[in-house]
Structure formats: C-alpha cells, structure tokens
Motif scaffolding. Sequence first.
Motif, PDB file in Angstrom:
ATOM      1  N   ASP A   1       0.934  -1.089   0.118  1.00  0.00           N
ATOM      2  CA  ASP A   1      -0.040  -0.035   0.136  1.00  0.00           C
ATOM      3  C   ASP A   1       0.776   1.159  -0.001  1.00  0.00           C
ATOM      4  O   ASP A   1       1.648   1.410   1.000  1.00  0.00           O
ATOM      5  CB  ASP A   1      -0.957  -0.017   1.148  1.00  0.00           C
ATOM      6  N   VAL A   2       0.728   1.823  -0.952  1.00  0.00           N
ATOM      7  CA  VAL A   2       1.793   3.144  -1.256  1.00  0.00           C
ATOM      8  C   VAL A   2       1.165   4.272  -0.760  1.00  0.00           C
ATOM      9  O   VAL A   2       0.030   4.707  -1.435  1.00  0.00           O
ATOM     10  CB  VAL A   2       2.185   3.136  -2.736  1.00  0.00           C
ATOM     11  N   GLY A   3       1.651   5.070   0.439  1.00  0.00           N
ATOM     12  CA  GLY A   3       0.843   6.160   0.708  1.00  0.00           C
ATOM     13  C   GLY A   3      -0.267   5.754   1.559  1.00  0.00           C
ATOM     14  O   GLY A   3      -1.418   5.911   1.172  1.00  0.00           O
TER      15      GLY A   3
ATOM     16  N   GLY B   1      -4.117   3.698   7.422  1.00  0.00           N
ATOM     17  CA  GLY B   1      -4.104   2.332   7.319  1.00  0.00           C
ATOM     18  C   GLY B   1      -5.666   2.076   7.052  1.00  0.00           C
ATOM     19  O   GLY B   1      -6.056   1.092   7.170  1.00  0.00           O
ATOM     20  N   ARG B   2      -6.506   3.098   6.563  1.00  0.00           N
ATOM     21  CA  ARG B   2      -7.897   3.006   6.221  1.00  0.00           C
ATOM     22  C   ARG B   2      -8.142   1.747   5.184  1.00  0.00           C
ATOM     23  O   ARG B   2      -9.150   1.109   5.210  1.00  0.00           O
ATOM     24  CB  ARG B   2      -8.292   4.433   5.394  1.00  0.00           C
ATOM     25  N   LEU B   3      -7.187   1.688   4.303  1.00  0.00           N
ATOM     26  CA  LEU B   3      -7.249   0.359   3.303  1.00  0.00           C
ATOM     27  C   LEU B   3      -6.332  -0.807   3.749  1.00  0.00           C
ATOM     28  O   LEU B   3      -6.659  -1.911   3.642  1.00  0.00           O
ATOM     29  CB  LEU B   3      -7.061   0.771   1.932  1.00  0.00           C
ATOM     30  N   ALA B   4      -5.081  -0.557   4.286  1.00  0.00           N
ATOM     31  CA  ALA B   4      -3.916  -1.495   4.679  1.00  0.00           C
ATOM     32  C   ALA B   4      -4.465  -2.353   5.438  1.00  0.00           C
ATOM     33  O   ALA B   4      -4.194  -3.540   5.575  1.00  0.00           O
ATOM     34  CB  ALA B   4      -2.798  -0.551   5.124  1.00  0.00           C
TER      35      ALA B   4
ATOM     36  N   GLU C   1       4.523   4.838   4.056  1.00  0.00           N
ATOM     37  CA  GLU C   1       3.807   6.172   4.372  1.00  0.00           C
ATOM     38  C   GLU C   1       4.950   6.847   5.103  1.00  0.00           C
ATOM     39  O   GLU C   1       5.543   6.638   6.308  1.00  0.00           O
ATOM     40  CB  GLU C   1       2.819   5.936   5.320  1.00  0.00           C
ATOM     41  N   PRO C   2       4.965   8.096   4.219  1.00  0.00           N
ATOM     42  CA  PRO C   2       6.096   9.121   4.836  1.00  0.00           C
ATOM     43  C   PRO C   2       5.790   9.846   6.089  1.00  0.00           C
ATOM     44  O   PRO C   2       6.462  10.379   6.833  1.00  0.00           O
ATOM     45  CB  PRO C   2       6.341   9.968   3.687  1.00  0.00           C
ATOM     46  N   SER C   3       4.368  10.132   6.280  1.00  0.00           N
ATOM     47  CA  SER C   3       3.949  10.960   7.580  1.00  0.00           C
ATOM     48  C   SER C   3       3.855  10.486   8.905  1.00  0.00           C
ATOM     49  O   SER C   3       3.159   9.447   9.061  1.00  0.00           O
ATOM     50  CB  SER C   3       2.638  11.690   7.044  1.00  0.00           C
TER      51      SER C   3
ATOM     52  N   GLU D   1       8.359   3.610   7.227  1.00  0.00           N
ATOM     53  CA  GLU D   1       8.049   5.019   7.415  1.00  0.00           C
ATOM     54  C   GLU D   1       8.770   6.019   6.113  1.00  0.00           C
ATOM     55  O   GLU D   1      10.171   6.094   6.838  1.00  0.00           O
ATOM     56  CB  GLU D   1       8.320   5.414   8.812  1.00  0.00           C
ATOM     57  N   SER D   2       8.550   6.067   4.990  1.00  0.00           N
ATOM     58  CA  SER D   2       9.318   6.612   3.881  1.00  0.00           C
ATOM     59  C   SER D   2       8.432   6.964   2.910  1.00  0.00           C
ATOM     60  O   SER D   2       7.287   6.424   2.562  1.00  0.00           O
ATOM     61  CB  SER D   2      10.178   5.681   3.632  1.00  0.00           C
ATOM     62  N   GLY D   3       8.991   8.134   1.985  1.00  0.00           N
ATOM     63  CA  GLY D   3       8.296   8.207   0.740  1.00  0.00           C
ATOM     64  C   GLY D   3       8.476   7.195  -0.053  1.00  0.00           C
ATOM     65  O   GLY D   3       9.463   6.153  -0.088  1.00  0.00           O
ATOM     66  N   TRP D   4       7.834   6.972  -1.156  1.00  0.00           N
ATOM     67  CA  TRP D   4       7.709   5.654  -2.005  1.00  0.00           C
ATOM     68  C   TRP D   4       8.946   5.666  -2.794  1.00  0.00           C
ATOM     69  O   TRP D   4       9.674   4.587  -2.904  1.00  0.00           O
ATOM     70  CB  TRP D   4       6.691   5.674  -2.939  1.00  0.00           C
ATOM     71  N   LEU D   5       9.548   6.844  -3.252  1.00  0.00           N
ATOM     72  CA  LEU D   5      10.772   6.842  -4.171  1.00  0.00           C
ATOM     73  C   LEU D   5      11.814   6.502  -3.525  1.00  0.00           C
ATOM     74  O   LEU D   5      12.870   5.921  -3.880  1.00  0.00           O
ATOM     75  CB  LEU D   5      10.789   8.048  -5.003  1.00  0.00           C
TER      76      LEU D   5
ATOM     77  N   CYS E   1      -2.611   2.230  -4.557  1.00  0.00           N
ATOM     78  CA  CYS E   1      -2.006   3.689  -4.178  1.00  0.00           C
ATOM     79  C   CYS E   1      -3.280   4.459  -4.449  1.00  0.00           C
ATOM     80  O   CYS E   1      -3.700   4.587  -5.536  1.00  0.00           O
ATOM     81  CB  CYS E   1      -0.982   3.992  -5.427  1.00  0.00           C
ATOM     82  N   ALA E   2      -3.881   4.645  -3.092  1.00  0.00           N
ATOM     83  CA  ALA E   2      -5.306   5.289  -3.207  1.00  0.00           C
ATOM     84  C   ALA E   2      -4.968   6.816  -2.646  1.00  0.00           C
ATOM     85  O   ALA E   2      -4.594   7.148  -1.502  1.00  0.00           O
ATOM     86  CB  ALA E   2      -5.915   4.426  -2.279  1.00  0.00           C
ATOM     87  N   HIS E   3      -5.679   7.528  -3.786  1.00  0.00           N
ATOM     88  CA  HIS E   3      -5.582   9.096  -3.534  1.00  0.00           C
ATOM     89  C   HIS E   3      -4.276   9.798  -2.872  1.00  0.00           C
ATOM     90  O   HIS E   3      -4.363  10.660  -2.061  1.00  0.00           O
ATOM     91  CB  HIS E   3      -6.726   9.500  -2.195  1.00  0.00           C
ATOM     92  N   VAL E   4      -3.359   9.254  -3.696  1.00  0.00           N
ATOM     93  CA  VAL E   4      -2.155   9.945  -3.443  1.00  0.00           C
ATOM     94  C   VAL E   4      -1.393  10.533  -4.501  1.00  0.00           C
ATOM     95  O   VAL E   4      -0.752  11.634  -4.430  1.00  0.00           O
ATOM     96  CB  VAL E   4      -1.014   8.711  -2.892  1.00  0.00           C
TER      97      VAL E   4
END
Length: 271
Positions: A65-67, A71-74, A88-90, A113-117, A129-132
């Motif tokens: 789960d990217v972003g 955890g709404r979906l994860a 998830e970076p935040s 805990e990281s940005g995807w790239l 990747c939902a709403h990211v």
Amino acid sequence: MSATQRWTEMIRAEHAQSDSMRKDEPPADSWSNSAQQFRADPRRTDDGLLNHLRQLVTPEQVVLDVGAGGGRLALPLALVAQKVIAVEPSPSMCRVLRETAAEFDVRNVDVVESGWLEAEVGQADVAICAHVLYVIQDIEAFVRKMERHAGLVLAVLYQAPPQSQVYRLWEPVHGVPRLPLPSLPEFLEVLEQLGVAPDVEVVRTERNRGYDSLETAKEQLARRLYVTPESPEMARLEALLPQVLEEKDGGFSIKGAIHLEPRVISWRPGA
Ligand SMILES: C[S@@+](CC[C@H](N)C(=O)[O-])C[C@H]1O[C@@H](n2cnc3c(N)ncnc32)[C@H](O)[C@@H]1O
C-alpha cells in the motif's frame, strides 16, 4: 508539452499558488491536523471502495500500500491477505496506522516510514496507491517503481481533484481562480504516454454528508482557502457562505458540488 510534464507543471503551479496565499510556514508534517480522520475500523463492511478492493486480494498475496495513510485500506486488506507492506512518509499518519493496528489486533502489516521513491521494500503481488498521486510530481518514476514491485497495480483517483468542490470559492474570496491539481483525466494521459492501457472501474459510493455545522464548514473552508481570522478574505468568505452552502441530510454542503467517486485504474505491468 508531454503528459508527464503537464502533470508536474499542474502540481507545481497549484503548490506555488498555495504558498503565495499562506500567511505562515507550512507544517513539517502536513497531515498532523487531519491524520485522525484516516482512522477506520478494519472490519467495516459499508465502504464501497474497500469492498471492491477486498475482492481483488487473495489470502496468499502480499499487498503493497503506497501512501497508506492511517491504514484505512492497509489494515482491512491485511485481514484478507498474507501481509501488507504499508509505505507512508507522514509520522502522524504512521502513528494512526500503528495505533489502529494495535487496537484491532492486526499483526501482519509492516510499516515502512518513508516516501515511495526512497522506500526499500520487497516484492508484492498487488500494489495499491489510493488518493496519493494528485501531489506526486515525479509521476513517471513513482508509477514505474510500483510496476517493478508488483504484478498488479491498482491506482485509486477521483474523477476530479479532491478539493475541487472548494475551487469555486477561490475567486470570490481571493480574486483569482484556483489552479487545479491533476486527477483522473490527466493520469490517463500519463499512462497513455507510458504505454499503459489500464482498466478503469467506477466505484459507486454514498454522497458525503458534508459539514456537521455552519461553524465547522467555515473553519474547514477557511483552512482550505488559507484564510486567517479577521482578514478581509475571512469577511468575504463569511458573506459568501449563506449563498453557497445548502442544508441537506442533516449536514451542510456546497451547492452544486459534484459527487466525487473513486475510480480504480488497474493494469498488469508488462502484460
Ligand atoms: C489522502 S492520503 C490517503 C491515504 C490512504 N491511501 C487512504 O486512501 O486512506 C494521501 C497519503 O499519501 C501520502 N504520500 C504523500 N506523498 C507520498 C510519497 N511520496 N510516497 C508515499 N506516500 C506519500 C501522504 O503522506 C498521505 O498519507
């Protein structure tokens, strides 16, 4: 201009406009005020998007789960999958995700805990990747990295930018129209440029009830419009609210606002 350049340019212009309206420094974690809104019961059954995604995941699969947000979906997907890797970076979103996992005893989620790239993660069967993507400037690298990590990619986007319902208040409040973020139409152009022909499914969802009270509507709209108390912009916003808000189903919503419904854009990389 190519589709990817146009995508990046729209985000840059939107962010520059936001910065020009801001009276204070942006917070280091932009989700610190709203992360709690992403806390949700992983066993809920009344979420159309979740029900759609649940059907696509099988018990032996690893889901990325990217972003992942709070955890709404994860978390619910972890209950039907072998495991979920939640990137998830935040920090505030990660805190909500970890707390909710503990509260509902969901143990098969690895939080990165990281940005995807920048993230270092293993392979998965399905990447979600939902709403990211609306704010991801390097869209090509972001999409290509998801393709390298999973056999099925599922991107979720609305048909219009998430805050588009508020866009029409910009001109009367600030004197300039809001520059939009990209959303589904621009993403489909990006995929076409990248040589991807995806399936696109509309997920039918209930209309949001809107703001609970006039006071909440004013507060939230002021935040989205970067309007501060006792400013001329606030006076204009207050004068506008009675004309633009309507009371319906026990809540207040913006008259004529389109109903944002998620689209699931899916493809199998290399297929
Ligand atoms: C609107 S929230 C959506 C959260 C979750 N996917 C959901 O649908 O509930 C967007 C999330 O994308 C995350 N995000 C932003 N930039 C990101 C990046 N470069 N890599 C991974 N996640 C990112 C944000 O921190 C935020 O948690």
